[in-house]
Design an enzyme around this catalytic site. Structure first.
Site, PDB file in Angstrom:
ATOM      1  CE  LYS A   1      -3.049  -2.377   3.193  1.00 39.76           C
ATOM      2  NZ  LYS A   1      -3.395  -2.434   4.646  1.00 39.76           N
ATOM      3  N   GLY A   2       2.092   1.147   0.472  1.00 43.59           N
ATOM      4  CA  GLY A   2       2.887   2.327   0.799  1.00 43.59           C
ATOM      5  C   GLY A   2       3.133   3.307  -0.342  1.00 43.59           C
TER       6      GLY A   2
ATOM      7  CG  PHE B   1       9.601   4.011  11.379  1.00 45.04           C
ATOM      8  CD1 PHE B   1       9.768   2.823  10.680  1.00 45.04           C
ATOM      9  CD2 PHE B   1       8.319   4.487  11.590  1.00 45.04           C
ATOM     10  CE1 PHE B   1       8.674   2.109  10.203  1.00 45.04           C
ATOM     11  CE2 PHE B   1       7.219   3.785  11.119  1.00 45.04           C
ATOM     12  CZ  PHE B   1       7.400   2.595  10.431  1.00 45.04           C
TER      13      PHE B   1
ATOM     14  CD  GLU C   1       7.985  -0.354  -2.071  1.00 45.90           C
ATOM     15  OE1 GLU C   1       6.868   0.170  -2.157  1.00 45.90           O
ATOM     16  OE2 GLU C   1       8.205  -1.398  -1.441  1.00 45.90           O
ATOM     17  CG  ASP C   2       6.747   2.555   0.571  1.00 47.92           C
ATOM     18  OD1 ASP C   2       7.588   1.733   0.141  1.00 47.92           O
ATOM     19  OD2 ASP C   2       5.977   2.290   1.517  1.00 47.92           O
TER      20      ASP C   2
ATOM     21  NE  ARG D   1      -1.010   1.905   4.785  1.00 51.15           N
ATOM     22  CZ  ARG D   1       0.117   1.206   4.622  1.00 51.15           C
ATOM     23  NH1 ARG D   1       1.125   1.730   3.973  1.00 51.15           N
ATOM     24  NH2 ARG D   1       0.228  -0.014   5.108  1.00 51.15           N
TER      25      ARG D   1
ATOM     26  CG  ASP E   1      14.392  -0.391   5.708  1.00 57.76           C
ATOM     27  OD1 ASP E   1      15.216   0.433   6.080  1.00 57.76           O
ATOM     28  OD2 ASP E   1      13.899  -1.226   6.492  1.00 57.76           O
TER      29      ASP E   1
ATOM     30  CG  ASP F   1       2.126   1.344   7.530  1.00 54.74           C
ATOM     31  OD1 ASP F   1       3.052   1.160   6.710  1.00 54.74           O
ATOM     32  OD2 ASP F   1       1.768   0.468   8.349  1.00 54.74           O
TER      33      ASP F   1
ATOM     34  CE  LYS G   1      14.250   4.083   6.820  1.00 51.69           C
ATOM     35  NZ  LYS G   1      13.478   3.271   7.807  1.00 51.69           N
TER      36      LYS G   1
END
Ligand code: IMP
Ligand code: MG
Length: 175
Positions: free
Chosen positions: A43-44, A153, A99-100, A166, A103, A160, A132
């Site tokens: 969902k990100g 974070f 993609e959000d 979100r 990481d 989220d 990141k």
């Protein structure tokens, strides 16, 4: 983290201006004639995907997959759950995965492997809102990235904490 204060890291105007610039880089890279399939990782990535797509000039097909690696925690679970990976045939297509945040790279490593082996796309590239880099465990680099971020974070604009935040129109963090 309800006991901590939510601070703004990147305001909406800065975020949207940078996403527009990134879209211009993507336009310049692909050109405006050939079709591009953009794949949103739910969902990100939802807000980034919409904001970015508004500024893309080529004929665009929009597809959606749904993956999860964080569970409800603030650290990667180390496992990727594929909730929906159904895509139309992508043979001979140029594909841009959106993609959000990258990481550890686990999620995108899984998805890019899947796309390259199962979908037989002509070319698969990767656009992320946040890179990141310091958390990376897989040898992956986004082709297009809006912002680098240190090991913090963040929430908002699709990202989220335990499925909340979100909808924030900016990027925040807890302090
Ligand atoms: P990776 O598989 O370790 O690269 O994790 C990627 C996924 O973890 C992203 O798609 C996000 O959903 C989530 N994630 C990573 N960092 C953050 C963060 O700072 N805030 C919220 N979600 C994050
Ligand atoms: Mg995600």
């Amino acid at each position: 983290m309800p006991d901590k204060e939510l601070k703004i890291l990147i305001d909406e105007q800065t975020l949207c201006a940078r996403i527009k610039e990134l879209a211009q880089d993507i336009n310049a890279y692909y050109g405006e004639k050939d079709e591009l399939t953009v794949v949103c990782v739910l969902k990100g990535a939802v807000m980034f995907f919409c904001e970015l797509s508004k500024h893309l000039k080529m004929p665009l097909r929009m597809e959606f997959v749904s993956l999860s690696s964080y569970g409800d925690a603030q650290k990667s679970s180390g496992r990727v759950s594929a909730l929906n990976l159904s895509l139309p045939p992508l043979e001979n297509k140029n594909v841009l995965v959106v993609e959000d945040i990258m990481d550890t790279g686990l999620t995108l490593n899984f998805l890019l492997d899947f796309m390259r082996s199962k979908c037989k796309a002509k070319d698969v590239k990767l656009a992320v809102m946040f890179d990141k880099k310091c958390a990376r465990k897989f040898p992956l680099k986004p082709d297009f990235s809006a912002f680098d971020i240190d090991d913090k974070f963040i929430v908002g604009f699709g990202l989220d904490y335990m499925e909340l935040q979100r909808n924030l129109p900016y990027i925040g963090y807890y302090e």
